[in-house]
Design a protein around this motif. Sequence first.
Motif: not given
Length: 448
Positions: A73, A407, A422, A425-427, A429-430
């Motif tokens: 991330i 995001q 940020d 949201c990436e956490n 998404r992954q």
Amino acid sequence: MKSPSATLLAEVRTFRQNYPEVRYVDLIALDIPGHFYGKRYPVEMLEKVAAGSPLKLPQNAVLLGAQGGLFKIGDYCFNDGDPDANRRLVPGTLKPVSWESQPLGQMLITSDGTEAPIEFEPREVLTRVLERLHHKGIHPVVAFELEFYLFDKKLDNGLPQFPRDPLSDDVDDQPNLHIERLSRFSDVLDDMAQTAKAQGIDITVITAEIGPGQFEINFGHCDDGLRAADWAALFCRSTRGVALKHGYRASFMAKPYLQFPGSGMHVHVSLYDGGGNNVLAAHQQQPLRHAVAGCLALLPHCMPIFSPNHNAFRRLGGTVNAATRASWGFEDRDACVRIPESDPRNLRIEHRLASADANPYLVLAAILAGLEHGLETRQEPIAPLNEDRSSGTDFPVDMLDAVRAMQHQSVVRDKLGAEFVDVYCENKRQDHLAFQQEISAREYRWFL
């Protein structure tokens, strides 16, 4: 007044006197997916930490995925050297653990209040929101309600089984609200309540819910938002432990059965000024309308918080009292934001959208951010469901759409912190993409 270290040292020494058999204490904090992480400390070392010795854990422990893995991330996790970050003990949270086989204690830790708080730590996110409101002279009073299911301790090929009625030894497969279910499961429910109270949690009402083996626990109204969220987090931990001791599994999973209601996290919030006056009730309740409008405006952009995983989205709209659109209403449980009937002193909103497995620190932070936004912009809300049953605005109903909606939303980034948004949201998404990397039996049945 005692210094913070003197107060903590007194708390640890009192604990050791009262529980001399306890040799270890779990120091725990909630990560982004809502799981506890931490370290098990010898109690004599805990006394040194209370006296001022450093307490450090890896910063990136907060970023773990739902299954404990690390995702890349930004520069976190793989390009930052995995640094340690300071934590501190949370006063008043050192309590005995009664559900383990050996004597044990536990205590919350956090990065908020340290020299360099972790911007994306859930408790720190809530701390910043609360501090901003306090600077504006607004003081929230909060009460959580949590629904959960009991299951048989043994899984059937990985699938949950209905819990067995202790009196008849038959499975509790009849969905109902009968008060007798509280009596039949009184041993485990009473132990859950008493254990929670021993943790300092203000437990009030216990309800048998509609699903088989489903119950709800209400907490008392608390004028400390952090403590209210602490209660919700700690209750989940103790309840799972107590259930296993009694031969059950307890789960806050949002939608364990497609054919039965999901489990929600309902949050009651009222706002008071420095004089103890209810802010929402002023001027013929006009601030209440503004606050509702703010909540509804940000709700579609906070869905990854309210529905934090793939399963949580299954809960929306399927059965009882689970909304499919951002809506509000007076005494209306079909609404995301319900206004319970009350006198002006206790006027409040009940936010009903979050799933029971959502992170309580982040859920409360998002709700308060919406209330703050509404009081600032002073917009009028859409019509309540009491006036128009079709009233409501759409929100995302899958994780990837929800992440996109969150995001880059400027108000959410401002209220909750751009760095947190940020990272969060990436956490998510992954995590969502990792969840898709398994072919189910159904997929073979359909497409092989």
